[in-house]
Design an enzyme around this catalytic site. Structure first.
Site, PDB file in Angstrom:
ATOM      1  N   GLY A 179      -2.471  -5.923  -7.667  1.00 50.54           N
ATOM      2  CA  GLY A 179      -1.650  -6.334  -6.539  1.00 50.54           C
ATOM      3  C   GLY A 179      -0.154  -6.199  -6.702  1.00 50.54           C
ATOM      4  O   GLY A 179       0.588  -6.349  -5.726  1.00 50.54           O
ATOM      5  N   GLY A 219      -3.757  -1.134  -9.986  1.00 53.42           N
ATOM      6  CA  GLY A 219      -4.104   0.171  -9.435  1.00 53.42           C
ATOM      7  C   GLY A 219      -2.843   0.900  -9.007  1.00 53.42           C
ATOM      8  O   GLY A 219      -2.358   1.817  -9.661  1.00 53.42           O
ATOM      9  N   ARG A 220      -2.262   0.401  -7.899  1.00 51.23           N
ATOM     10  CA  ARG A 220      -1.076   1.029  -7.323  1.00 51.23           C
ATOM     11  C   ARG A 220       0.065   1.164  -8.340  1.00 51.23           C
ATOM     12  O   ARG A 220       0.739   2.183  -8.401  1.00 51.23           O
ATOM     13  CB  ARG A 220      -0.596   0.162  -6.153  1.00 51.23           C
ATOM     14  CG  ARG A 220       0.494   0.776  -5.305  1.00 51.23           C
ATOM     15  CD  ARG A 220       1.000  -0.251  -4.297  1.00 51.23           C
ATOM     16  NE  ARG A 220      -0.076  -0.902  -3.583  1.00 51.23           N
ATOM     17  CZ  ARG A 220      -0.642  -0.446  -2.473  1.00 51.23           C
ATOM     18  NH1 ARG A 220      -0.208   0.675  -1.941  1.00 51.23           N
ATOM     19  NH2 ARG A 220      -1.610  -1.106  -1.877  1.00 51.23           N
ATOM     20  N   ARG A 267      -2.309   6.174   4.609  1.00 52.93           N
ATOM     21  CA  ARG A 267      -1.561   4.916   4.531  1.00 52.93           C
ATOM     22  C   ARG A 267      -0.609   4.661   5.720  1.00 52.93           C
ATOM     23  O   ARG A 267      -0.597   3.539   6.238  1.00 52.93           O
ATOM     24  CB  ARG A 267      -0.807   4.802   3.202  1.00 52.93           C
ATOM     25  CG  ARG A 267      -1.736   4.800   1.988  1.00 52.93           C
ATOM     26  CD  ARG A 267      -1.029   4.420   0.692  1.00 52.93           C
ATOM     27  NE  ARG A 267      -0.649   3.020   0.697  1.00 52.93           N
ATOM     28  CZ  ARG A 267       0.556   2.562   0.954  1.00 52.93           C
ATOM     29  NH1 ARG A 267       1.545   3.369   1.179  1.00 52.93           N
ATOM     30  NH2 ARG A 267       0.778   1.263   0.973  1.00 52.93           N
ATOM     31  N   TYR A 318      -1.714   1.356   7.511  1.00 50.45           N
ATOM     32  CA  TYR A 318      -0.935   0.152   7.175  1.00 50.45           C
ATOM     33  C   TYR A 318       0.512   0.221   7.645  1.00 50.45           C
ATOM     34  O   TYR A 318       1.343  -0.554   7.154  1.00 50.45           O
ATOM     35  CB  TYR A 318      -0.878  -0.058   5.658  1.00 50.45           C
ATOM     36  CG  TYR A 318      -2.131   0.144   4.864  1.00 50.45           C
ATOM     37  CD1 TYR A 318      -3.235  -0.705   5.021  1.00 50.45           C
ATOM     38  CD2 TYR A 318      -2.201   1.139   3.886  1.00 50.45           C
ATOM     39  CE1 TYR A 318      -4.361  -0.534   4.228  1.00 50.45           C
ATOM     40  CE2 TYR A 318      -3.324   1.305   3.090  1.00 50.45           C
ATOM     41  CZ  TYR A 318      -4.405   0.470   3.277  1.00 50.45           C
ATOM     42  OH  TYR A 318      -5.509   0.632   2.489  1.00 50.45           O
ATOM     43  N   CYS A 376      -5.682  15.377  15.779  1.00 49.53           N
ATOM     44  CA  CYS A 376      -5.632  15.000  17.184  1.00 49.53           C
ATOM     45  C   CYS A 376      -5.726  13.491  17.366  1.00 49.53           C
ATOM     46  O   CYS A 376      -6.727  12.961  17.859  1.00 49.53           O
ATOM     47  CB  CYS A 376      -6.736  15.716  17.952  1.00 49.53           C
ATOM     48  SG  CYS A 376      -6.630  17.482  17.703  1.00 49.53           S
ATOM     49  N   GLU A 377      -4.707  12.799  16.918  1.00 50.78           N
ATOM     50  CA  GLU A 377      -4.580  11.348  17.037  1.00 50.78           C
ATOM     51  C   GLU A 377      -3.086  11.049  17.095  1.00 50.78           C
ATOM     52  O   GLU A 377      -2.319  11.618  16.301  1.00 50.78           O
ATOM     53  CB  GLU A 377      -5.124  10.622  15.786  1.00 50.78           C
ATOM     54  CG  GLU A 377      -6.584  10.815  15.494  1.00 50.78           C
ATOM     55  CD  GLU A 377      -7.511  10.007  16.390  1.00 50.78           C
ATOM     56  OE1 GLU A 377      -7.031   9.076  17.074  1.00 50.78           O
ATOM     57  OE2 GLU A 377      -8.705  10.327  16.411  1.00 50.78           O
TER      58      GLU A 377
HETATM   59  C1  LIG Z   1      -7.776  -3.047  -4.799  1.00 46.06           C
HETATM   60  C2  LIG Z   1      -8.043  -3.992  -5.885  1.00 46.06           C
HETATM   61  C3  LIG Z   1      -7.263  -3.990  -7.052  1.00 46.06           C
HETATM   62  C4  LIG Z   1      -6.074  -3.092  -7.224  1.00 46.06           C
HETATM   63  O1  LIG Z   1      -5.008  -3.483  -6.417  1.00 46.06           O
HETATM   64  P1  LIG Z   1      -3.570  -2.803  -6.577  1.00 46.06           P
HETATM   65  O2  LIG Z   1      -2.776  -3.412  -5.492  1.00 46.06           O
HETATM   66  O3  LIG Z   1      -3.745  -1.350  -6.418  1.00 46.06           O
HETATM   67  O4  LIG Z   1      -3.059  -3.167  -7.930  1.00 46.06           O
HETATM   68  C5  LIG Z   1      -7.617  -4.850  -8.068  1.00 46.06           C
HETATM   69  N1  LIG Z   1      -8.680  -5.689  -7.954  1.00 46.06           N
HETATM   70  C6  LIG Z   1      -9.443  -5.732  -6.846  1.00 46.06           C
HETATM   71  C7  LIG Z   1     -10.581  -6.669  -6.786  1.00 46.06           C
HETATM   72  C8  LIG Z   1      -9.148  -4.898  -5.780  1.00 46.06           C
HETATM   73  O5  LIG Z   1      -9.897  -4.950  -4.669  1.00 46.06           O
END
Ligand SMILES: *Cc1c(COP(=O)(O)O)cnc(C)c1O
Length: 419
Positions: A239, A276-277, A313, A317, A343-344
């Protein structure tokens, strides 16, 4: 920090000239920098060095096998949310003892596959899922390691569609039910309680929501231990936000780590993270070519050859991505709506964006698209998935090929009565 920089007015990925790469590969395509991926993983790891923290990269952000392989080499485990992602993580030689399995709808087959390989932990999101895992494990005369994902009911800023830690979100066990569900898990044969899991959302740009969620979880751990639950792990999810160039400056992993150490040290738990991000986002860009410049009544459209099916994205979002010309010029600054061919009306990457004037066939780079870019692509409008390229110093490799039109339709079958 990333390795996409101008050299004499031309944009490079590490030592690779993106103009030349575009000639060779054809547009649009994603390009990732290996050095940037490694750097982000190291920054995160170093923030928690001297601990036994498990950094389980959230595969969904960018599941390409080459990306997983690089991160595995840097010591990453994996947070997976499907049987497919589990397969990818194993394929990239990530050891099952470093794999955690999240997600609200794990199926019978997925639970079985994860028990087969012996993953580190199931992050359980509901009572029926807890019962299903216990039942499958019992039938196989084994015990599945679990944590319950607790929804701490905090609002985590970010976008409405990526918030997961509020009562109205579908994720996790409601805060008020947490203790009783742990009580139930304790009495259940087939599961072994290992820890607590929390993940409050994505692209979070301040420490405060993390801190209030983690403090709540710390009090829960004390209560659970008093109830006799052996809590030895704490999974804090992912997150952490990244700068997308829109003026938001998320906390540095060091400050994030400092806050977490302060809140969790007294608990004496193994920490697990699922970034992740933060790992992949700024390690990739999307290179696309201008097809037409269309003058309308009140605006100019820069029509490019990438569409919302290649990068969802902005449509999904309202996300901001910096857009850089691949060749810097001294031309006048113009405002463009940057749109794709799909086409959106939501097929728009930017609205009224100030850019130096651009001409058809020139290239632009949509920045910070290494996470949730290629991962979310579709073939909508029968547009084949675009290639992914990995750069390592002056080398590059195609790590996902662009399928031919023939390949794109080959899995479709015309029934005999129509032949
Ligand atoms: C999507 C997700 C992550 C990764 O989130 P990031 O914002 O990309 O760091 C980690 N844990 C769970 C359970 C997720 O659904």
């Amino acid at each position: 920090m990333h390795h996409f920089q101008y050299r004499e007015n031309r944009l490079f990925a590490e030592d690779v000239d993106l103009t030349a790469l575009a000639e060779q590969i054809g547009t649009p395509f994603y390009v990732y920098s290996e050095a940037t991926l490694r750097r982000h993983m190291r920054v995160f790891r170093q923030a928690f060095e001297h601990t036994d923290a498990l950094i389980a990269y959230a595969v969904k952000a960018n599941p390409n096998l080459a990306v997983l392989k690089i991160l595995a080499r840097e010591g990453a485990g994996a947070d997976v949310v499907s049987g497919g992602e589990l397969q990818r993580a194993l394929e990239a030689s990530i050891s099952p003892e470093k794999i955690v399995f999240s997600g609200v709808a794990k199926t019978f087959d997925e639970i079985n596959a994860a028990i087969d390989v012996g993953i580190y932990q199931f992050n359980v999101e509901s009572e029926p899922e807890l019962e299903a895992i216990a039942k499958i494990a019992r039938a196989r005369q084994t015990t599945a390691p679990i944590a319950l994902r607790i929804n701490p009911d905090v609002s985590a800023g970010g976008h409405e569609k990526i918030s997961t830690g509020r009562t109205e979100d579908k994720f996790g066990v409601p805060w008020s039910m947490a203790r009783s569900l742990y009580g139930k898990a304790r009495a259940l044969e087939g599961v072994a309680i290992k820890g607590v899991d929390v993940h409050i959302g994505s692209q979070i740009a301040e420490l405060a929501p993390f801190e209030s969620a983690f403090k709540k979880i710390a009090t829960l751990i004390a209560d659970l231990r008093a109830d006799g639950c052996p809590i030895e792990r704490l999974d804090l999810g992912g997150g952490l936000g990244i700068p997308y160039g829109e003026g938001v400056t998320p906390p540095h992993p060091k400050d994030y780590a400092e806050m977490i150490t302060r809140v969790t040290k007294p608990l004496d738990v193994q920490l697990i993270f699922e970034p992740g991000r933060m790992i992949a986002g700024n390690a990739g860009v999307l290179v696309t070519r201008v097809v037409y410049v269309k003058e309308s009544i009140d605006r100019k459209f820069l029509i490019v050859d990438a569409g919302m099916n290649d990068l969802m994205r902005p449509a999904l979002y309202d996300a901001w991505h910096d857009i850089w010309p691949v060749e810097k010029t001294e031309r006048d600054i113009t405002e463009y709506d940057v749109v794709g061919p799909v086409c959106e009306s939501s097929d728009r990457f930017a609205k009224a964006r100030s850019l130096p004037e651009l001409l058809p066939s020139e290239l632009v780079s949509i920045m910070s698209t290494g996470a949730y870019g290629a991962a979310q692509t579709s073939q909508y409008n029968s547009r084949p998935l675009i290639p992914e390229i990995l750069v390592h110093h002056d080398q590059h490799a195609v790590i996902r090929q662009r399928p031919s039109f023939q390949k794109m339709i080959e899995s479709e079958v015309i029934p005999t009565w129509l032949v």
